[in-house]
Design an enzyme around this catalytic site. Sequence first.
Site, PDB file in Angstrom:
ATOM      1  N   PRO A  20     -23.907  53.800 -51.579  1.00 39.82           N
ATOM      2  CG  PRO A  20     -25.816  53.580 -50.269  1.00 39.82           C
ATOM      3  CD  PRO A  20     -25.236  53.184 -51.591  1.00 39.82           C
ATOM      4  CG  ASN A  21     -23.034  55.565 -46.172  1.00 38.95           C
ATOM      5  OD1 ASN A  21     -22.949  56.764 -45.931  1.00 38.95           O
ATOM      6  ND2 ASN A  21     -24.185  54.902 -46.068  1.00 38.95           N
ATOM      7  NE  ARG A  28     -19.905  52.580 -43.969  1.00 36.93           N
ATOM      8  CZ  ARG A  28     -20.518  51.820 -44.840  1.00 36.93           C
ATOM      9  NH1 ARG A  28     -19.961  51.552 -46.006  1.00 36.93           N
ATOM     10  NH2 ARG A  28     -21.684  51.320 -44.565  1.00 36.93           N
ATOM     11  CE1 TYR A  33     -18.624  47.438 -44.791  1.00 37.51           C
ATOM     12  CE2 TYR A  33     -18.697  49.154 -43.132  1.00 37.51           C
ATOM     13  CZ  TYR A  33     -19.334  48.215 -43.909  1.00 37.51           C
ATOM     14  OH  TYR A  33     -20.697  48.052 -43.807  1.00 37.51           O
ATOM     15  CG  ASN A  84     -20.117  47.183 -52.226  1.00 32.89           C
ATOM     16  OD1 ASN A  84     -21.246  47.065 -51.750  1.00 32.89           O
ATOM     17  ND2 ASN A  84     -19.025  47.209 -51.479  1.00 32.89           N
ATOM     18  CB  ALA A  87     -27.368  50.482 -47.229  1.00 31.98           C
ATOM     19  CD  GLU A 108     -25.270  41.384 -54.037  1.00 31.42           C
ATOM     20  OE1 GLU A 108     -25.884  40.446 -54.607  1.00 31.42           O
ATOM     21  OE2 GLU A 108     -25.648  41.896 -52.970  1.00 31.42           O
ATOM     22  CG  HIS A 110     -22.056  42.918 -50.128  1.00 35.37           C
ATOM     23  ND1 HIS A 110     -22.711  44.113 -49.980  1.00 35.37           N
ATOM     24  CD2 HIS A 110     -22.870  42.125 -50.854  1.00 35.37           C
ATOM     25  CE1 HIS A 110     -23.874  44.061 -50.581  1.00 35.37           C
ATOM     26  NE2 HIS A 110     -24.003  42.856 -51.125  1.00 35.37           N
ATOM     27  NE  ARG A 117     -21.582  44.109 -41.024  1.00 31.38           N
ATOM     28  CZ  ARG A 117     -21.544  45.285 -41.644  1.00 31.38           C
ATOM     29  NH1 ARG A 117     -21.238  45.336 -42.944  1.00 31.38           N
ATOM     30  NH2 ARG A 117     -21.798  46.405 -40.986  1.00 31.38           N
TER      31      ARG A 117
HETATM   32  C1  DQA Z   1     -21.347  46.553 -47.728  1.00 29.29           C
HETATM   33  C2  DQA Z   1     -22.263  45.795 -46.765  1.00 29.29           C
HETATM   34  C3  DQA Z   1     -23.583  46.503 -46.592  1.00 29.29           C
HETATM   35  O1  DQA Z   1     -24.416  45.789 -45.685  1.00 29.29           O
HETATM   36  C4  DQA Z   1     -23.362  47.903 -46.045  1.00 29.29           C
HETATM   37  O2  DQA Z   1     -24.595  48.598 -45.985  1.00 29.29           O
HETATM   38  C5  DQA Z   1     -22.349  48.674 -46.803  1.00 29.29           C
HETATM   39  C6  DQA Z   1     -21.139  47.986 -47.284  1.00 29.29           C
HETATM   40  C7  DQA Z   1     -19.952  45.897 -47.832  1.00 29.29           C
HETATM   41  O3  DQA Z   1     -19.247  46.211 -48.774  1.00 29.29           O
HETATM   42  O4  DQA Z   1     -19.584  45.102 -46.979  1.00 29.29           O
HETATM   43  O5  DQA Z   1     -22.444  49.891 -46.925  1.00 29.29           O
HETATM   44  O6  DQA Z   1     -21.911  46.539 -49.018  1.00 29.29           O
END
Ligand code: DQA
Length: 157
Positions: A20-21, A28, A33, A84, A87, A108, A110, A117
């Site tokens: 998500p997102n 964002r 990011y 990835n 959240a 995985e 990120h 963080r």
């Molecule tokens: C994320 C890190 C997560 O904590 C966050 O919720 C994201 C992006 C990253 O790519 O740094 O949406 O996965």
Amino acid sequence: MTMLSGAQMKRPLIVVLNGPNLNMLGLRQPDIYGHATLDDVEQVCIQAAERLDVAIDFRQTNGEGELVSWVQECRGRASGVVINPAAYGHTSIALLDALHAIECPVIEVHISNIHRREAFRHHSYVSQAACGVICGLGVRGYAHALQAMADIIEDEG
Ligand code: DQA
């Protein structure tokens, strides 16, 4: 010269899943990011896949159920999964269960360094199913993950 059959010539498939997102990348929180968009991330992955001679299937969803279904589809289809989870990594036991169920290597990713963080980002359920985790290297982390996954697939023969 050894003749390769069609099956032998088929490139291994690595499925690259985004949670998500991540469709909001570029807009964002660029301080966290960066400015690359999800299309840019896909291009990074396509270029890495060409270099590594693997096929990729690159997807993003905001839905937890859809992400779980896409993970399930990987069973018997994919040679590896790069994910990835965004959240959902911090919250989703359903996603962890799906990743355990597919019996293929998982890496995985990120973009940000989740350990620098908020405390709620320090734990990831997904990490329990992952053979490795890359975080904090920006969108380049995806290319590193694909390289590592191609190595794992080659080692597994
Ligand atoms: C994320 C890190 C997560 O904590 C966050 O919720 C994201 C992006 C990253 O790519 O740094 O949406 O996965």
